[in-house]
Write a protein that holds these residues in place. Structure first.
Motif, short mmCIF file in Angstrom:
data_model
loop_
_atom_site.label_atom_id
_atom_site.label_comp_id
_atom_site.label_asym_id
_atom_site.label_seq_id
_atom_site.Cartn_x
_atom_site.Cartn_y
_atom_site.Cartn_z
N GLY A 122 37.76 18.28 -20.48
CA GLY A 122 38.65 17.21 -20.90
C GLY A 122 40.07 17.41 -20.42
O GLY A 122 40.52 18.56 -20.20
N SER A 169 32.80 6.72 -22.47
CA SER A 169 33.41 7.24 -23.69
C SER A 169 33.70 6.10 -24.66
O SER A 169 34.44 5.16 -24.32
CB SER A 169 34.73 7.96 -23.35
OG SER A 169 34.52 8.98 -22.39
N TRP A 220 35.02 15.57 -30.08
CA TRP A 220 34.83 14.38 -29.26
C TRP A 220 33.38 13.97 -29.10
O TRP A 220 33.07 12.91 -28.54
CB TRP A 220 35.41 14.61 -27.86
CG TRP A 220 36.88 14.83 -27.84
CD1 TRP A 220 37.76 14.70 -28.87
CD2 TRP A 220 37.67 15.23 -26.71
NE1 TRP A 220 39.04 14.99 -28.46
CE2 TRP A 220 39.00 15.32 -27.14
CE3 TRP A 220 37.36 15.51 -25.38
CZ2 TRP A 220 40.04 15.69 -26.28
CZ3 TRP A 220 38.39 15.88 -24.52
CH2 TRP A 220 39.71 15.96 -24.97
N LYS A 265 30.88 10.55 -26.89
CA LYS A 265 30.48 10.89 -25.54
C LYS A 265 28.97 10.91 -25.34
O LYS A 265 28.50 11.01 -24.20
CB LYS A 265 31.03 12.28 -25.18
CG LYS A 265 32.55 12.38 -25.16
CD LYS A 265 33.13 11.77 -23.90
CE LYS A 265 34.61 12.05 -23.76
NZ LYS A 265 35.14 11.62 -22.44
N GLY A 295 36.30 16.18 -15.38
CA GLY A 295 37.44 15.43 -15.90
C GLY A 295 37.70 14.16 -15.11
O GLY A 295 37.17 13.96 -14.02
#
Length: 297
Positions: A92, A172, A183, A187, A256
């Motif tokens: 991330g 997301s 998170w 996800k 990422g």
């Protein structure tokens, strides 16, 4: 080499993209090409460079002997270019401009989270927009696919353990993602990791830290960046993860996303993905991955 999978009677078959078209490996092997080869993409990944070389010899022979069986890429049902990863590890906030747009400080070490294989799907597949979210966002990401077991490896040797690279859309659900400090929920909804269209071997990609990457939503460019903007480059990521867990052949690392996501816009300009939208993520040398968003039933 550009590898892919396509579905045939519920089975993911191995294909190889050539200048002449997509070769059905198992069908070609049954067409009188006498080679001892793997016909499953995970087995090819596990065999790493030796199996890729063997597969290339097979393709060359099949083409020369006119025994290669081709499939029409406009008619196949594409599968994920990696079908059964042991782990899907994500990084991330790994692009400087993405951290800037979300007003987040640059991390001092890679921020890691995970996804599961329920999120995998392929090029041109339909993705249901979950009923439980109103804030579905796109994220183009470079995927690293491990080809050789890696544990406690240095940055200098890290890329030697990479089989190849692929484009991934790390979808997301922002309202779910930010509901808690973890998170994961936002996800890991079904089909939230389309992967493909190809898995491109490392030798064909070269330097993974200098690849352009883009996202298009209904034909409009939303993300346009380069992997050179990563805070932690590919070697640093692979080495770092290997200090804490053994990386196995077929594991996917999502590295990422750059700036340009919906979350990074001012709130009054945020328009999240809806049924009817078409999203394409594109990475230099890896191809374009397109998906169609539909209403969940």
């Amino acid at each position: 080499m550009k590898l892919l999978t396509f579905e045939d009677k519920g089975v993911h078959k191995l294909g190889v993209k050539t200048e002449q078209g997509i070769i059905d490996v198992s069908a070609s092997a049954k067409n009188g090409v006498n080679f001892d080869i793997q016909t499953d993409i995970m087995s090819v990944i596990a065999g790493n460079k030796a199996e890729v070389s063997n597969l290339q010899d097979f393709i060359d022979h099949a083409m020369t002997e006119k025994k290669a069986v081709f499939v029409n890429e406009d008619e196949i049902t594409w599968g994920p270019s990696v079908t059964k990863p042991h782990k899907i590890i994500c990084v991330g906030l790994n692009y400087r401009k993405h951290a800037d747009e979300t007003n987040a400080p640059y991390p001092e070490v890679p921020i890691l989270f995970n996804k599961f294989d329920n999120t995998l799907t392929g090029h041109k597949s339909e993705i249901p927009v979950p009923k439980v979210t109103k804030k579905l966002d796109y994220e183009v990401e470079l995927g690293i696919v491990i080809g050789k077991k890696a544990k406690y490896i240095s940055e200098d040797e890290a890329l030697d353990h990479v089989f190849g690279y692929c484009a991934v859309n790390d979808l997301s659900a922002r309202d779910l993602q930010l509901r808690t400090p973890q998170w994961l929920l936002g996800k890991t909804c079904d089909k939230f990791s389309p992967v493909g269209p190809y898995l491109v071997t490392a030798d064909e990609v070269g330097n993974p830290n200098d690849l352009s990457l883009k996202t298009y939503v209904n034909g409009e460019v939303r993300q346009d960046s380069n992997t050179s903007d990563m805070i932690f480059n590919c070697a640093e990521i692979v080495s770092y993860i290997s200090q804490y867990m053994t990386l196995e052949p077929g594991d996917i690392i999502l590295t990422g996303t750059p700036e340009g996501v919906v979350l990074g816009l001012p709130e009054d300009q945020q328009v999240y993905l809806q049924p009817g939208d078409e999203v394409t993520v594109e990475i230099e040398k890896l191809g374009s991955l397109t998906n169609y968003f539909v209403e969940e039933k």
